[in-house]
Motif scaffolding. Sequence first.
Motif, PDB file in Angstrom:
ATOM      1  N   THR A  83      10.008   3.019 -10.966  1.00  0.00           N
ATOM      2  CA  THR A  83      10.156   2.201  -9.765  1.00  0.00           C
ATOM      3  C   THR A  83      10.196   0.724 -10.114  1.00  0.00           C
ATOM      4  O   THR A  83      11.013  -0.046  -9.577  1.00  0.00           O
ATOM      5  N   ILE A  84       9.325   0.296 -11.040  1.00  0.00           N
ATOM      6  CA  ILE A  84       9.276  -1.113 -11.442  1.00  0.00           C
ATOM      7  C   ILE A  84      10.577  -1.513 -12.136  1.00  0.00           C
ATOM      8  O   ILE A  84      11.149  -2.586 -11.865  1.00  0.00           O
ATOM      9  N   VAL A  86      12.722 -15.763 -10.457  1.00  0.00           N
ATOM     10  CA  VAL A  86      11.400 -15.135 -10.323  1.00  0.00           C
ATOM     11  C   VAL A  86      11.242 -14.503  -8.947  1.00  0.00           C
ATOM     12  O   VAL A  86      10.720 -13.395  -8.808  1.00  0.00           O
ATOM     13  N   GLY A  87      11.716 -15.201  -7.906  1.00  0.00           N
ATOM     14  CA  GLY A  87      11.637 -14.658  -6.559  1.00  0.00           C
ATOM     15  C   GLY A  87      12.411 -13.354  -6.424  1.00  0.00           C
ATOM     16  O   GLY A  87      11.952 -12.411  -5.771  1.00  0.00           O
ATOM     17  N   GLY A  88      13.577 -13.285  -7.063  1.00  0.00           N
ATOM     18  CA  GLY A  88      14.357 -12.055  -7.018  1.00  0.00           C
ATOM     19  C   GLY A  88      13.636 -10.894  -7.675  1.00  0.00           C
ATOM     20  O   GLY A  88      13.628  -9.771  -7.156  1.00  0.00           O
ATOM     21  N   LEU A  89      12.999 -11.156  -8.826  1.00  0.00           N
ATOM     22  CA  LEU A  89      12.270 -10.095  -9.521  1.00  0.00           C
ATOM     23  C   LEU A  89      11.072  -9.625  -8.686  1.00  0.00           C
ATOM     24  O   LEU A  89      10.809  -8.418  -8.584  1.00  0.00           O
ATOM     25  N   GLY A 148       8.716  -5.574  -5.504  1.00  0.00           N
ATOM     26  CA  GLY A 148       7.850  -5.393  -4.330  1.00  0.00           C
ATOM     27  C   GLY A 148       8.428  -4.420  -3.327  1.00  0.00           C
ATOM     28  O   GLY A 148       7.718  -3.523  -2.836  1.00  0.00           O
ATOM     29  N   GLU A 149       9.713  -4.553  -3.018  1.00  0.00           N
ATOM     30  CA  GLU A 149      10.285  -3.673  -2.001  1.00  0.00           C
ATOM     31  C   GLU A 149      10.430  -2.240  -2.513  1.00  0.00           C
ATOM     32  O   GLU A 149      10.274  -1.287  -1.743  1.00  0.00           O
ATOM     33  N   LYS A 150      10.698  -2.077  -3.812  1.00  0.00           N
ATOM     34  CA  LYS A 150      10.787  -0.717  -4.354  1.00  0.00           C
ATOM     35  C   LYS A 150       9.421  -0.029  -4.344  1.00  0.00           C
ATOM     36  O   LYS A 150       9.296   1.138  -3.945  1.00  0.00           O
ATOM     37  N   LEU A 151       8.388  -0.745  -4.793  1.00  0.00           N
ATOM     38  CA  LEU A 151       7.039  -0.166  -4.790  1.00  0.00           C
ATOM     39  C   LEU A 151       6.587   0.143  -3.367  1.00  0.00           C
ATOM     40  O   LEU A 151       5.985   1.200  -3.103  1.00  0.00           O
ATOM     41  N   ALA A 152       6.876  -0.777  -2.434  1.00  0.00           N
ATOM     42  CA  ALA A 152       6.467  -0.565  -1.044  1.00  0.00           C
ATOM     43  C   ALA A 152       7.183   0.640  -0.445  1.00  0.00           C
ATOM     44  O   ALA A 152       6.569   1.455   0.270  1.00  0.00           O
ATOM     45  N   GLU A 153       8.476   0.779  -0.731  1.00  0.00           N
ATOM     46  CA  GLU A 153       9.237   1.895  -0.182  1.00  0.00           C
ATOM     47  C   GLU A 153       8.751   3.233  -0.728  1.00  0.00           C
ATOM     48  O   GLU A 153       8.636   4.214   0.006  1.00  0.00           O
ATOM     49  N   VAL A 154       8.440   3.271  -2.035  1.00  0.00           N
ATOM     50  CA  VAL A 154       8.054   4.534  -2.668  1.00  0.00           C
ATOM     51  C   VAL A 154       6.631   4.937  -2.300  1.00  0.00           C
ATOM     52  O   VAL A 154       6.362   6.103  -1.994  1.00  0.00           O
ATOM     53  N   PHE A 155       5.708   3.971  -2.290  1.00  0.00           N
ATOM     54  CA  PHE A 155       4.294   4.332  -2.157  1.00  0.00           C
ATOM     55  C   PHE A 155       3.719   4.076  -0.764  1.00  0.00           C
ATOM     56  O   PHE A 155       2.719   4.674  -0.388  1.00  0.00           O
ATOM     57  N   GLU A 207      12.261  -1.086   3.014  1.00  0.00           N
ATOM     58  CA  GLU A 207      13.197  -1.964   2.301  1.00  0.00           C
ATOM     59  C   GLU A 207      13.990  -2.853   3.254  1.00  0.00           C
ATOM     60  O   GLU A 207      14.456  -3.924   2.862  1.00  0.00           O
ATOM     61  N   ILE A 208      14.138  -2.424   4.498  1.00  0.00           N
ATOM     62  CA  ILE A 208      14.930  -3.202   5.455  1.00  0.00           C
ATOM     63  C   ILE A 208      14.212  -4.498   5.835  1.00  0.00           C
ATOM     64  O   ILE A 208      14.842  -5.558   5.955  1.00  0.00           O
ATOM     65  N   TRP A 209      12.876  -4.421   6.017  1.00  0.00           N
ATOM     66  CA  TRP A 209      12.167  -5.596   6.526  1.00  0.00           C
ATOM     67  C   TRP A 209      11.149  -6.180   5.554  1.00  0.00           C
ATOM     68  O   TRP A 209      10.593  -7.254   5.815  1.00  0.00           O
ATOM     69  N   PHE A 210      10.921  -5.558   4.414  1.00  0.00           N
ATOM     70  CA  PHE A 210       9.887  -6.027   3.490  1.00  0.00           C
ATOM     71  C   PHE A 210      10.126  -7.468   3.046  1.00  0.00           C
ATOM     72  O   PHE A 210       9.205  -8.293   3.023  1.00  0.00           O
ATOM     73  N   ALA A 211      11.372  -7.799   2.693  1.00  0.00           N
ATOM     74  CA  ALA A 211      11.676  -9.140   2.182  1.00  0.00           C
ATOM     75  C   ALA A 211      11.334 -10.214   3.206  1.00  0.00           C
ATOM     76  O   ALA A 211      10.794 -11.282   2.857  1.00  0.00           O
TER      77      ALA A 211
END
Length: 309
Positions: free
Chosen positions: A7-8, A256-259, A264-271, A281-285
């Motif tokens: 995921t990371i 850095v912000g992109g990374l 962040g959005e991948k970890l949030a979506e998965v876990f 992923e739609i609203w996390f950013a």
Amino acid sequence: MGPILETIIGGLMTGMLYSLVALGFVLIFKASGVFNFAQGAMVLFAALAMARFSEWIPQWTGIESKFVANALAFVVAMVLMIVCAWLIERFVLGKLVNQEGVTLLMATLGVSYFLDGFGQTLFGSSIYKIDVGMPKDPMFLLESTFQGGLLVNQEDLVAAVIAAALVAALAAFFQYTGTGRALRAVADDHQAAQSIGIPLNRIWVIVWSVAGFVALVAGIIWGSKLGVQFSLSVLALKALPLVILGGLTSVPGAIVGGLILGVGEKLAEVFIGPMLGGGIEIWFAYVLALCFLLVRPQGLFGEKIIDRV
């Protein structure tokens, strides 16, 4: 541990693509003070140009080599983006020098809607493919360390390497070339730069051309992954909260912000997503950007603005 690392890694690779789009916002804002809402439309317009010219050039010229056709399509699309940059400076920004920021913002919104409509008129509104030979099959890494290995998408990996190379090249351009130093001088103070003979209009054309080139590369990568469709401009606008996160005037902040955003959005979506029904992923950013606005409005690498009264 394996799924977390997968995921990371996926988030880091997606984050580099976000950074690539965010660079367009940062470059234009640094040089002209304009928050360019048209960057998402530029990504879509460039991707449409690449997709359609890669179809049309073999028909017009009889070229059978896909590599040659794609190379010519890239050159033609790049010329088109440079022409767009010149027209935007000549007929929009050049007429609005020293106007209020909100006026320039509305101008870029107008450019955005024009590019969306003109792109549809010129290239059509169907979903198009971009095939530049990027590998599609996944691969497994570190099979001796993790049971079954880590599943990595080769296309994402190649895209991340291309994005990282372009980001590094742009950073070197701004740091070590005369034009790059002139761009940084304009970013620091427009009037002072003009007073020492730096032509502001030419600098703006260069910046918009570079932003167009960045949009073209981002459009090719996203178009290869997802197909060229009008939702691409909305996807590109996800770089907006990234710019807030990293800082409006910071190239390192965009990276850095992109990374951070990608991971962040991948970890949030998965876990966290399964507990909330998905769709994070739609609203996390945007939620992450809101949190940063409340705590550090200038972003991670932005300059703190102090008004003295």
